[in-house]
Structures are given as structure tokens and as C-alpha cells.
Design a protein around this motif. Structure first.
Motif, PDB file in Angstrom:
ATOM      1  N   ALA A  65       0.813  -1.212   0.000  1.00 40.77           N
ATOM      2  CA  ALA A  65       0.000   0.000   0.000  1.00 40.77           C
ATOM      3  C   ALA A  65       0.845   1.259   0.000  1.00 40.77           C
ATOM      4  CB  ALA A  65      -0.920   0.011   1.219  1.00 40.77           C
ATOM      5  N   ARG A  66       2.155   1.137   0.156  1.00 36.81           N
ATOM      6  CA  ARG A  66       3.002   2.324   0.218  1.00 36.81           C
ATOM      7  C   ARG A  66       4.254   2.108  -0.624  1.00 36.81           C
ATOM      8  NH1 ARG A  66       3.243  -0.223   5.273  1.00 36.81           N
ATOM      9  NH2 ARG A  66       5.245  -1.222   5.686  1.00 36.81           N
ATOM     10  N   SER A  67       4.751   3.197  -1.168  1.00 38.11           N
ATOM     11  CA  SER A  67       5.960   3.156  -1.992  1.00 38.11           C
ATOM     12  C   SER A  67       7.177   3.592  -1.200  1.00 38.11           C
ATOM     13  CB  SER A  67       5.780   4.073  -3.211  1.00 38.11           C
ATOM     14  OG  SER A  67       5.492   5.397  -2.797  1.00 38.11           O
ATOM     15  N   TYR A  68       7.037   3.720   0.107  1.00 41.38           N
ATOM     16  CA  TYR A  68       8.122   4.174   0.967  1.00 41.38           C
ATOM     17  C   TYR A  68       8.424   3.098   2.001  1.00 41.38           C
ATOM     18  CZ  TYR A  68       3.946   5.269   3.694  1.00 41.38           C
ATOM     19  OH  TYR A  68       2.734   5.188   4.337  1.00 41.38           O
ATOM     20  N   SER A  69       9.574   3.222   2.603  1.00 46.10           N
ATOM     21  CA  SER A  69       9.973   2.275   3.634  1.00 46.10           C
ATOM     22  C   SER A  69       9.286   2.618   4.950  1.00 46.10           C
ATOM     23  CB  SER A  69      11.491   2.314   3.814  1.00 46.10           C
ATOM     24  OG  SER A  69      11.888   1.514   4.906  1.00 46.10           O
ATOM     25  N   LEU A  70       8.976   1.589   5.730  1.00 46.89           N
ATOM     26  CA  LEU A  70       8.312   1.815   7.007  1.00 46.89           C
ATOM     27  C   LEU A  70       9.191   2.629   7.952  1.00 46.89           C
ATOM     28  CD1 LEU A  70       5.680   1.143   8.484  1.00 46.89           C
ATOM     29  CD2 LEU A  70       6.783  -0.904   9.390  1.00 46.89           C
ATOM     30  N   GLU A  71      10.506   2.503   7.812  1.00 45.36           N
ATOM     31  CA  GLU A  71      11.422   3.271   8.656  1.00 45.36           C
ATOM     32  C   GLU A  71      11.334   4.768   8.395  1.00 45.36           C
ATOM     33  OE1 GLU A  71      12.089   0.538   7.125  1.00 45.36           O
ATOM     34  OE2 GLU A  71      12.724  -0.864   8.698  1.00 45.36           O
ATOM     35  N   ASP A  72      10.772   5.151   7.230  1.00 44.09           N
ATOM     36  CA  ASP A  72      10.656   6.573   6.913  1.00 44.09           C
ATOM     37  C   ASP A  72       9.551   7.258   7.713  1.00 44.09           C
ATOM     38  OD1 ASP A  72      12.684   6.262   5.094  1.00 44.09           O
ATOM     39  OD2 ASP A  72      11.343   6.018   3.368  1.00 44.09           O
ATOM     40  N   VAL A  73       8.604   6.494   8.235  1.00 43.46           N
ATOM     41  CA  VAL A  73       7.479   7.090   8.962  1.00 43.46           C
ATOM     42  C   VAL A  73       7.407   6.636  10.412  1.00 43.46           C
ATOM     43  CG1 VAL A  73       6.065   7.447   6.907  1.00 43.46           C
ATOM     44  CG2 VAL A  73       5.960   5.258   8.092  1.00 43.46           C
ATOM     45  N   VAL A  74       8.135   5.589  10.770  1.00 46.52           N
ATOM     46  CA  VAL A  74       8.134   5.081  12.141  1.00 46.52           C
ATOM     47  C   VAL A  74       9.559   5.093  12.672  1.00 46.52           C
ATOM     48  CG1 VAL A  74       7.601   3.139  13.658  1.00 46.52           C
ATOM     49  CG2 VAL A  74       6.124   3.626  11.702  1.00 46.52           C
ATOM     50  N   SER A  75       9.759   5.739  13.804  1.00 48.17           N
ATOM     51  CA  SER A  75      11.076   5.806  14.422  1.00 48.17           C
ATOM     52  C   SER A  75      11.262   4.593  15.330  1.00 48.17           C
ATOM     53  CB  SER A  75      11.213   7.110  15.224  1.00 48.17           C
ATOM     54  OG  SER A  75      12.464   7.177  15.863  1.00 48.17           O
ATOM     55  N   PHE A  76      11.929   3.574  14.819  1.00 51.36           N
ATOM     56  CA  PHE A  76      12.086   2.335  15.571  1.00 51.36           C
ATOM     57  C   PHE A  76      13.107   2.457  16.708  1.00 51.36           C
ATOM     58  CE2 PHE A  76      10.269   0.794  11.595  1.00 51.36           C
ATOM     59  CZ  PHE A  76       9.328  -0.112  12.061  1.00 51.36           C
ATOM     60  N   ASP A  77      13.888   3.534  16.714  1.00 50.36           N
ATOM     61  CA  ASP A  77      14.883   3.692  17.772  1.00 50.36           C
ATOM     62  C   ASP A  77      14.412   4.611  18.888  1.00 50.36           C
ATOM     63  OD1 ASP A  77      14.813   5.937  16.249  1.00 50.36           O
ATOM     64  OD2 ASP A  77      16.990   6.195  16.082  1.00 50.36           O
TER      65      ASP A  77
END
Length: 460
Positions: free
Chosen positions: A421-433
Motif C-alpha cells: 500500500a506504500r511506496s516508501y519504507s516503514l522506517e521513513d514514517v516510524v522511528s524504531f529507535d
């Protein structure tokens, strides 16, 4: 007055009969109406008198009276079983009915004052005195205090007699809530994850300080056999977010509350449905989706997608996907729904074997916010346990005010490409750190206990 024959002035003129309505696009009509009012003294006197006699019906006190009357009629919509046993009664003098009577009296007084001031200047008409405004403010304040304190009418007392405290969800008593929303594992792994979480938090679970919520795309009819197959009691959970967030249920042992016709041990939250039902297509949407499924089956030459009657509910239309290659990705499917003006939320399960259509305002993350608003469960005291991937709404469960524990390991299965559903990486919108997200390897009890202690859900 000379006003347009469209919109609000039509209703005002119908009540007051104090002017002439004209076509706003016709200059001659406007000029003729103005000339007629100025030249016809009888018409002028009639419009003036009608306006003075009825203008009180459009005063602020009258608006407040009508508004509060409508608010009073909505009290009966509140689910009776959700009333608190410790609700304080309000004295008769502080009841909303008295507030409405006060406002009604103010409105009448304003009408009398207008009738007695006909000979005064036009600037005084329609204005209440300072004391009237103060009385109006006091009446509104009294009404607000009465509503906030909670009133008990005859229907409420009758419901209270048949509604015990056992029907109240125990979420209010919990200090922390663990939300299990692992979608990327097999059923056996999910059952074991639940057992390990219970084992890791046995002390807090037995004391009642820690509560549990199961959040899944499964329907209530699927949750019950899944838990019982693993020897897990329904009452071990405080709530169940079912069907991708379109249903919210609580465990119940009362046969009168159980979901029919399956007689499942769940009590559904109808108040939650009232929050998500906006613009829901219902049966009309279902028929349209069935036609869409028939077209897909015709194109593929096989039953690629069929309706799942057992897992469908009032606010969830569910389909079984038998051939994932014959159905479009969620991004394209959402586009199709928008083109056809179908307002619904489209979600695939993790492996793409299930397709749910739910209201646009429904989601699993929305259900968590509802628990905060309805039962006072602080989002900062929630810890959501997820896998490395999940259903289409996986992104909505990450981040936010709540804490998140991500279970990593080979037990996670790769998501189906239908979730593209998205053309971007999940890391671009969620700060996993960030401090609110923790990743752990595996789901052993000691690993889960350490992660829950990190977020304060368990005592260190």
C-alpha cells in the motif's frame, strides 16, 4: 426585510412573515421589492409588527433552549449497562429539566420586553438585558453540572436494578494493559505467545494490576475456538478487538449478553458501533462488493474470492481469498472503492487469505483510543505486542503514545504482496529507535518479562 428566496431566509420568512423574498440574480426584482416596502405603508407596518412579535423565537435563549432540549433527548441512547454503580443522584432543583424551564422563562421574559418596547429604537429590539444574559449563563452552567454529575431517571433506576457490576468491563481497575496484536504467526505460535505473556506477568495478572486485550482481524466466532484449543479462558482477557477493529467485545458468562445465534461468550459494545457507523453502506455496500467479487471470479475463471458469511458482521463484510494472484493489491482496491464512491476501509489479513471491508472510522488503533475515551484507559499505560509485520493496518499499531514490543524471529512469516500500500519504507514514517518501541528476539517468557518491565507494565 428583502432577502433571497434561497437558504435560511426562507425559513425565517415562513415564521416571521416580515418581508419579501426575491431572486438574488434579478436586479429588477430586488429594486421592485425595495420600492414596494418603502411606498406601501400598510405592508411596511405589517412586516414591522410581525417581526417584533416573533423575533424572540430567534433569540439566543430560544436557541439554547432548543439545543439543550435536543441534548436531553440523547440521554436514552447511552447504554444502560455502562452506568456506574457509584453515580451520584442529582437533586430535583439541579436537574436538567429545571435548567430548561429557566431558559424557557428567560425566553418568555424577552418576548414580553420586546412587546413592551415597540416604541423604542430599532437598536434595542432583540437584545436581552444584562440580568437576562446572566440568568441564561447560570441556567446553562446548572445544566452542564447536572449532566456531568449524572442523572437517574426511572429508566435508569430500572436498568440499575437489573444491571450488576459484573457487567462492567474490568479495564477501569487496571494500571497497565497489554494488547496482543501479533498477526504474522501461525495459530499455534499465537496461542503460545499468549501463554508466555501470561506466564511472564503471572504476579501482576493475579493481582489485577495488569489487563489484556486481544486485537486481531479474526471474527469473534474464530477467536473462541482458537483460545479454547490452547486451554486459554475467555475471561483471561478484558476486551477483544475483532474483525480488524469493526467490533469490540468483552467476555461474558451471562447467557442474556452472549452474541447470538452462536451463543458465544462475548458481550458486544454497541456504543462503539455508534462511533464508527458514519456513512457505512451496510447492505447496499455488501451487494456491490458481491458483484465485484463475481466479476473477479469471472475474470479468473475460478472462485478467487467468495463471501465469508460466518465471519461477516453488521459492520464488517468479510471475504475469503482463495487465489491471491487474482485479486488486486490493497492500494489498487482502495482506489477502486474511491472511484465508485464506496466509503469503506479495505484490509487484507497478513497472509492475504482474508479481505475485510469495514467503516472508514473503524480500525484497531481507533478501538484503542475508544478504550481510553470510554473507560479511561491511558494510552501511555498500554503496551502493544506485534510481530515483524502484520495486516494492512500494521503501521497504525506502531508508535503513538502507547508502547510497542516487536517480536522478531523466524516464526514470523513474510507478508503477502497484497499489502503493497506504500511506496516508501516503514522506517521513513516510524522511528524504531525511539524509547517507546522495543524489539526482542523470540517470545520466551523471560524475554517478554524483560521487555514489559522496561515499559513499566511489570514490576522490576
Amino acid at each position: 426585510m428583502v432577502a433571497t428566496q434561497n437558504g435560511g431566509p426562507v425559513d425565517i420568512h415562513r415564521v416571521l412573515d416580515n418581508g419579501i423574498l426575491v431572486d438574488p440574480h434579478n436586479q429588477n426584482d430586488i429594486a421592485e421589492a425595495l420600492y414596494r416596502l418603502v411606498s406601501d405603508k400598510q405592508l411596511w407596518a405589517k412586516c414591522r409588527q410581525n417581526g417584533l412579535d416573533n423575533i424572540h423565537r430567534f433569540s439566543w435563549p430560544e436557541h439554547c433552549k432548543n439545543y439543550l432540549s435536543r441534548v436531553g433527548t440523547l440521554k436514552s441512547r447511552h447504554p444502560q449497562w455502562q452506568k456506574s454503580d457509584d453515580a451520584t443522584e442529582v437533586s430535583e432543583t439541579d436537574s436538567p429539566g429545571d435548567s430548561l424551564r429557566d431558559i424557557h422563562d428567560i425566553s418568555l421574559n424577552l418576548k414580553i420586553s420586546l412587546d413592551s418596547e415597540k416604541s423604542g429604537s430599532m437598536s434595542k429590539y432583540g437584545r436581552s438585558s444584562t440580568s437576562d444574559r446572566r440568568n441564561l449563563e447560570d441556567a446553562v452552567q446548572k445544566f452542564s453540572e447536572a449532566v456531568s454529575a449524572g442523572t437517574k431517571d426511572e429508566s435508569g433506576e430500572k436498568a440499575g436494578a437489573t444491571t450488576g457490576s459484573t457487567k462492567w468491563p474490568s479495564l477501569r481497575r487496571r494500571k497497565h494493559i497489554v494488547v496482543i496484536a501479533v498477526d504474522s504467526v501461525q495459530d499455534a505460535d499465537l496461542v503460545q505467545i499468549i501463554k508466555n505473556i501470561f506466564q511472564a506477568s503471572s504476579k501482576e495478572k493475579s493481582s489485577g494490576a495488569l489487563g489484556f486485550v486481544l486485537s486481531t482481524s479474526r471474527a469473534a466466532s474464530e477467536i473462541h475456538p482458537l483460545l479454547t484449543s490452547g486451554g486459554i479462558e475467555i475471561t483471561d482477557f478484558d476486551a477483544f478487538i475483532c474483525s480488524s477493529g469493526s467490533d469490540l467485545c468483552y467476555p461474558s458468562s451471562n447467557s442474556e449478553d452472549m452474541l447470538s445465534p452462536a451463543e458465544l461468550p462475548f458481550m458486544i459494545d454497541l456504543d462503539y458501533h455508534s462511533q464508527i457507523q458514519y456513512r457505512w453502506g451496510g447492505e447496499g455496500l455488501r451487494k456491490t462488493l458481491i458483484r465485484w467479487a463475481a466479476e473477479k471470479n469471472s475474470e479468473s475463471g475460478q472462485e478467487a474470492v467468495v463471501e465469508d458469511d460466518e465471519c461477516s458482521s453488521t459492520y464488517c463484510i468479510s471475504f475469503k481469498v482463495k487465489n491471491t494472484e487474482a485479486v488486486p493489491p490493497v492500494k489498487d482496491l482502495r482506489k477502486t472503492m474511491r472511484i465508485q464512491a464506496l466509503r469503506c476501509h479495505v484490509l487484507y489479513s497478513h497472509d492475504g487469505s482474508k479481505l475485510n471491508f469495514i467503516p472508514v472510522l473503524a480500525s484497531r488503533s481507533q478501538a484503542l483510543r475508544y478504550l481510553y475515551i470510554r473507560w479511561g484507559v491511558e494510552l501511555s499505560n498500554m503496551t502493544v505486542v506485534v510481530g515483524e509485520s502484520g495486516d494492512t493496518d500494521y503501521e497504525g499499531l506502531l508508535g503513538g503514545v502507547q508502547k510497542t514490543i516487536i517480536l522478531k524471529g523466524s516464526f514470523n512469516s513474510a507478508p503477502n504482496q497484497l499489502h503493497a500500500a506504500r511506496s516508501y519504507s516503514l522506517e521513513d514514517v516510524v522511528s524504531f529507535d525511539k524509547p517507546g518501541i522495543a524489539s526482542v528476539d523470540g517470545y520466551a517468557p523471560d524475554i517478554l518479562k524483560s521487555a514489559l518491565q522496561q515499559f513499566g507494565a511489570l514490576e522490576g
